[in-house]
Design an enzyme around this catalytic site. Structure first.
Site, PDB file in Angstrom:
ATOM      1  N   THR A  14      87.191  68.443  28.659  1.00 39.43           N
ATOM      2  CA  THR A  14      87.471  70.385  29.614  1.00 39.43           C
ATOM      3  C   THR A  14      88.346  70.508  30.145  1.00 39.43           C
ATOM      4  OG1 THR A  14      84.769  70.172  30.272  1.00 39.43           O
ATOM      5  CG2 THR A  14      86.133  72.382  30.833  1.00 39.43           C
ATOM      6  N   TYR A  49      81.745  57.283  30.063  1.00 38.31           N
ATOM      7  CA  TYR A  49      81.122  58.813  29.362  1.00 38.31           C
ATOM      8  C   TYR A  49      80.542  58.292  27.844  1.00 38.31           C
ATOM      9  CZ  TYR A  49      82.148  63.497  28.353  1.00 38.31           C
ATOM     10  OH  TYR A  49      82.895  64.542  28.045  1.00 38.31           O
ATOM     11  N   LYS A  89      77.769  59.021  32.480  1.00 43.71           N
ATOM     12  CA  LYS A  89      77.622  60.858  32.146  1.00 43.71           C
ATOM     13  C   LYS A  89      77.159  60.648  30.735  1.00 43.71           C
ATOM     14  CE  LYS A  89      80.207  65.540  30.997  1.00 43.71           C
ATOM     15  NZ  LYS A  89      81.655  65.670  30.987  1.00 43.71           N
ATOM     16  N   VAL A 142      77.459  67.042  35.734  1.00 43.62           N
ATOM     17  CA  VAL A 142      78.964  66.947  35.278  1.00 43.62           C
ATOM     18  C   VAL A 142      79.129  68.707  34.216  1.00 43.62           C
ATOM     19  CG1 VAL A 142      81.122  66.727  35.039  1.00 43.62           C
ATOM     20  CG2 VAL A 142      79.377  64.431  35.534  1.00 43.62           C
TER      21      VAL A 142
END
Length: 302
Positions: free
Chosen positions: A55, A144, A172, A214
């Site tokens: 992001t 992640y 994540k 998240v």
């Protein structure tokens, strides 16, 4: 024998916001605005922040810009708020260097994405993350997995082999399935704290052992995201489901095209001049922007 499962720790809290990176009118990183936004997100319910992730447009930020952004956010929120730095790379040496530098700069953790484009085998992924963990043993790591962007997926058995690295504490999960959470818990046990990487899957992932999220949507509805998580964890599933169903239109709108294009537009519509994404991403097209504006208006209290 009790069927109750052991719950995982929450090393970074329950609600983390994957922060956008604000740009000014000339396209430079707006560090002052980043600091103000970071403080606002914490005030609106975020336990911690992730900078320079997906992001945050890490692929189009230089390492110097990422370092400056981490410093600005770290100073803005103070020592009591966990700040994680995105330090992933498809080059192990680069990821090692970035993770060491993040630790030295005061990050509370690092979000380390699986290597992208070069598609390493599972043995390569294990070696990659082990090298990073050993290079900064004092820094907690969040692995992640987002195969839709990277082109490779880290298998639970690979993660399990890394559990001897004491600083690999969280994961994540952004593969788009709740099955990933279950498979990770069965392979790694409760030691690994799993965070949803998908706003729309927070509630189902909590039900199978995730500890939090998240989030992208928390830029706009942080208090509601927090209320949903807390309601579920306090034994009020109907209340949590109510929040989830009310927020589904926003979740869909924020991922109607490539993240972070919609969330940056949503922030602009909400009075935060974070600028457009850097090329090759583009501003949200007018029709989608109008639909997003309607979605935001419907969420506002009447």
């Amino acid at each position: 024998m009790s069927p109750a499962a052991e719950l995982s720790p929450t090393p970074f809290g329950r609600l983390l916001t994957a922060m956008v990176t604000p740009f000014d009118a000339e396209g430079a990183v707006d560090l002052a605005l980043a600091g103000r936004l970071a403080r606002h997100l914490v005030d609106e319910g975020s336990d911690g922040l992730v900078v320079c992730g997906t992001t945050g447009e890490s692929p189009t930020l230089s390492w110097d810009e990422q370092s400056q952004l981490l410093e600005a956010v770290r100073q803005a929120v103070g020592p009591g708020v966990p700040v994680l730095a995105g330090t992933g790379s498809n080059c192990t040496q680069e990821a090692v260097k970035a993770t060491r530098e993040a630790a030295a700069a005061g990050a509370d953790g690092a979000l380390v994405v699986t290597p992208y484009y070069n598609k390493p085998p599972q043995e390569g992924l294990e070696a990659h993350f082990r090298a990073i963990a050993e290079a900064a043993p004092e820094l907690p790591l969040m692995l992640y997995n987002i195969p839709g962007r990277t082109g490779c997926s880290m298998e639970p058995a690979t993660v399990a082999r890394l559990m001897d690295c004491s600083n690999i504490v969280s994961f994540k999960a952004a593969s788009g399935t709740t099955e990933e959470v279950t498979a990770l818990r069965l392979a790694c046990g409760a030691k690994l704290a799993i965070y949803s990487g998908d706003d729309g899957l927070v509630l189902p992932m909590l039900s199978v052992g995730a500890v939090g999220v998240v989030s992208v949507a928390s830029h706009l509805v942080g208090r509601r995201m927090r209320a949903m998580v807390e309601a579920y964890l306090s034994g009020q599933p109907a209340v949590a489901l109510g929040h989830h169903e009310q927020l589904i239109p926003l979740f869909k709108a924020l991922f109607a095209t490539t993240n972070p294009i919609p969330v940056k537009a949503a922030l602009e519509l909400s009075g935060w001049p974070v600028g457009s994404p850097r090329s090759p991403l583009l501003p949200l097209d007018p029709a989608m922007r109008a639909a997003l504006s309607d979605t935001l208006a419907a969420l506002r209290p009447t």
